[in-house]
Design a protein around this motif. Sequence first.
Motif, PDB file in Angstrom:
ATOM      1  N   ASN A  58     -17.155  16.121  -8.804  1.00 30.37           N
ATOM      2  CA  ASN A  58     -18.194  17.059  -8.370  1.00 30.37           C
ATOM      3  C   ASN A  58     -19.086  17.467  -9.538  1.00 30.37           C
ATOM      4  O   ASN A  58     -20.308  17.542  -9.390  1.00 30.37           O
ATOM      5  CB  ASN A  58     -17.576  18.297  -7.723  1.00 30.37           C
ATOM      6  CG  ASN A  58     -16.991  17.997  -6.362  1.00 30.37           C
ATOM      7  OD1 ASN A  58     -17.391  17.037  -5.709  1.00 30.37           O
ATOM      8  ND2 ASN A  58     -16.048  18.816  -5.918  1.00 30.37           N
ATOM      9  N   THR A  60     -19.703  15.738 -12.199  1.00 29.53           N
ATOM     10  CA  THR A  60     -20.532  14.583 -12.538  1.00 29.53           C
ATOM     11  C   THR A  60     -21.666  14.429 -11.534  1.00 29.53           C
ATOM     12  O   THR A  60     -22.816  14.182 -11.909  1.00 29.53           O
ATOM     13  CB  THR A  60     -19.678  13.297 -12.557  1.00 29.53           C
ATOM     14  OG1 THR A  60     -18.618  13.465 -13.483  1.00 29.53           O
ATOM     15  CG2 THR A  60     -20.501  12.094 -12.948  1.00 29.53           C
ATOM     16  N   THR A  61     -21.334  14.589 -10.272  1.00 30.20           N
ATOM     17  CA  THR A  61     -22.356  14.483  -9.230  1.00 30.20           C
ATOM     18  C   THR A  61     -23.429  15.547  -9.412  1.00 30.20           C
ATOM     19  O   THR A  61     -24.633  15.249  -9.326  1.00 30.20           O
ATOM     20  CB  THR A  61     -21.710  14.636  -7.838  1.00 30.20           C
ATOM     21  OG1 THR A  61     -20.696  13.652  -7.688  1.00 30.20           O
ATOM     22  CG2 THR A  61     -22.733  14.470  -6.734  1.00 30.20           C
ATOM     23  N   TYR A  62     -23.002  16.773  -9.672  1.00 30.39           N
ATOM     24  CA  TYR A  62     -23.973  17.849  -9.856  1.00 30.39           C
ATOM     25  C   TYR A  62     -24.800  17.641 -11.123  1.00 30.39           C
ATOM     26  O   TYR A  62     -26.003  17.900 -11.116  1.00 30.39           O
ATOM     27  CB  TYR A  62     -23.277  19.212  -9.896  1.00 30.39           C
ATOM     28  CG  TYR A  62     -22.699  19.622  -8.572  1.00 30.39           C
ATOM     29  CD1 TYR A  62     -23.446  19.546  -7.406  1.00 30.39           C
ATOM     30  CD2 TYR A  62     -21.404  20.092  -8.465  1.00 30.39           C
ATOM     31  CE1 TYR A  62     -22.914  19.917  -6.178  1.00 30.39           C
ATOM     32  CE2 TYR A  62     -20.869  20.463  -7.242  1.00 30.39           C
ATOM     33  CZ  TYR A  62     -21.629  20.369  -6.105  1.00 30.39           C
ATOM     34  OH  TYR A  62     -21.097  20.746  -4.896  1.00 30.39           O
ATOM     35  N   SER A  63     -24.177  17.174 -12.178  1.00 25.98           N
ATOM     36  CA  SER A  63     -24.945  16.948 -13.405  1.00 25.98           C
ATOM     37  C   SER A  63     -25.955  15.825 -13.217  1.00 25.98           C
ATOM     38  O   SER A  63     -27.071  15.895 -13.728  1.00 25.98           O
ATOM     39  CB  SER A  63     -24.016  16.646 -14.583  1.00 25.98           C
ATOM     40  OG  SER A  63     -23.358  15.413 -14.396  1.00 25.98           O
ATOM     41  N   GLU A  64     -25.581  14.807 -12.448  1.00 20.48           N
ATOM     42  CA  GLU A  64     -26.530  13.728 -12.156  1.00 20.48           C
ATOM     43  C   GLU A  64     -27.670  14.244 -11.278  1.00 20.48           C
ATOM     44  O   GLU A  64     -28.827  13.859 -11.465  1.00 20.48           O
ATOM     45  CB  GLU A  64     -25.821  12.567 -11.454  1.00 20.48           C
ATOM     46  CG  GLU A  64     -24.913  11.764 -12.359  1.00 20.48           C
ATOM     47  CD  GLU A  64     -25.651  11.061 -13.477  1.00 20.48           C
ATOM     48  OE1 GLU A  64     -26.764  10.551 -13.256  1.00 20.48           O
ATOM     49  OE2 GLU A  64     -25.105  11.040 -14.604  1.00 20.48           O
ATOM     50  N   SER A  65     -27.342  15.121 -10.344  1.00 19.10           N
ATOM     51  CA  SER A  65     -28.390  15.651  -9.468  1.00 19.10           C
ATOM     52  C   SER A  65     -29.338  16.553 -10.242  1.00 19.10           C
ATOM     53  O   SER A  65     -30.527  16.637  -9.930  1.00 19.10           O
ATOM     54  CB  SER A  65     -27.790  16.382  -8.279  1.00 19.10           C
ATOM     55  OG  SER A  65     -27.147  17.553  -8.690  1.00 19.10           O
ATOM     56  N   LYS A  67     -30.159  16.053 -13.337  1.00 23.36           N
ATOM     57  CA  LYS A  67     -31.010  15.139 -14.110  1.00 23.36           C
ATOM     58  C   LYS A  67     -32.167  14.619 -13.269  1.00 23.36           C
ATOM     59  O   LYS A  67     -33.269  14.420 -13.769  1.00 23.36           O
ATOM     60  CB  LYS A  67     -30.182  13.967 -14.641  1.00 23.36           C
ATOM     61  CG  LYS A  67     -29.249  14.329 -15.758  1.00 23.36           C
ATOM     62  CD  LYS A  67     -28.474  13.111 -16.221  1.00 23.36           C
ATOM     63  CE  LYS A  67     -27.437  13.490 -17.255  1.00 23.36           C
ATOM     64  NZ  LYS A  67     -26.630  12.327 -17.660  1.00 23.36           N
ATOM     65  N   ASN A  68     -31.903  14.387 -12.010  1.00 22.68           N
ATOM     66  CA  ASN A  68     -32.935  13.899 -11.105  1.00 22.68           C
ATOM     67  C   ASN A  68     -33.775  15.064 -10.610  1.00 22.68           C
ATOM     68  O   ASN A  68     -33.270  16.137 -10.323  1.00 22.68           O
ATOM     69  CB  ASN A  68     -32.315  13.174  -9.898  1.00 22.68           C
ATOM     70  CG  ASN A  68     -31.495  11.976 -10.322  1.00 22.68           C
ATOM     71  OD1 ASN A  68     -31.765  11.372 -11.343  1.00 22.68           O
ATOM     72  ND2 ASN A  68     -30.501  11.628  -9.535  1.00 22.68           N
ATOM     73  N   GLY A  71     -32.788  16.529  -7.178  1.00 26.51           N
ATOM     74  CA  GLY A  71     -31.509  17.216  -7.004  1.00 26.51           C
ATOM     75  C   GLY A  71     -31.564  18.707  -7.240  1.00 26.51           C
ATOM     76  O   GLY A  71     -30.529  19.341  -7.426  1.00 26.51           O
ATOM     77  N   GLU A  74     -29.477  20.751  -4.716  1.00 22.99           N
ATOM     78  CA  GLU A  74     -28.033  20.649  -4.945  1.00 22.99           C
ATOM     79  C   GLU A  74     -27.628  21.414  -6.192  1.00 22.99           C
ATOM     80  O   GLU A  74     -26.565  22.025  -6.234  1.00 22.99           O
ATOM     81  CB  GLU A  74     -27.605  19.188  -5.049  1.00 22.99           C
ATOM     82  CG  GLU A  74     -27.495  18.515  -3.710  1.00 22.99           C
ATOM     83  CD  GLU A  74     -26.610  17.283  -3.768  1.00 22.99           C
ATOM     84  OE1 GLU A  74     -25.611  17.290  -4.515  1.00 22.99           O
ATOM     85  OE2 GLU A  74     -26.937  16.335  -3.067  1.00 22.99           O
TER      86      GLU A  74
END
Length: 96
Positions: A58, A60-65, A67-68, A71, A74
Motif C-alpha cells: 500500500n 508503494t502504491t500510494y508513493s507511486e500515485s 509521483k503521478n 494520483g 489517492e
Amino acid sequence: MDNLDELISSIEGRLRKLIDHNEKLEIEKEGLIARNKELSQGLQEQNEEIKELKKNFNLTTYSESIKNSKGNAEAKKYITELVREIDKCITVLKQT
C-alpha cells in the motif's frame, strides 16, 4: 478352576495390551499437540508477514500515485487515512 485361571490370564493379557496401546496413543497425542503448536505459531508468523507485506504494498502504491499527477485523489485519501489513524492513537494515549 483351570478355566477360571485361563480366563483371568486372558483378561490380564488383553488389559496389558490395552494399557500399552493407551501409552502409545498418549505419546502420539503429545507429539501431535506439539506439532499443532508449531504449525499455529508458523501460521501466526505468516499472517504477520502478510500484514507487513500488504502495508508495504500500500505504501508503494500510494508513493507511486503521489509521483503521478493523476494520483492526487489517492494521495489525499491516503493522507486522510493517516491523519485518522494518528487521531485514534492520540485519543488512546489521552485515555491512559
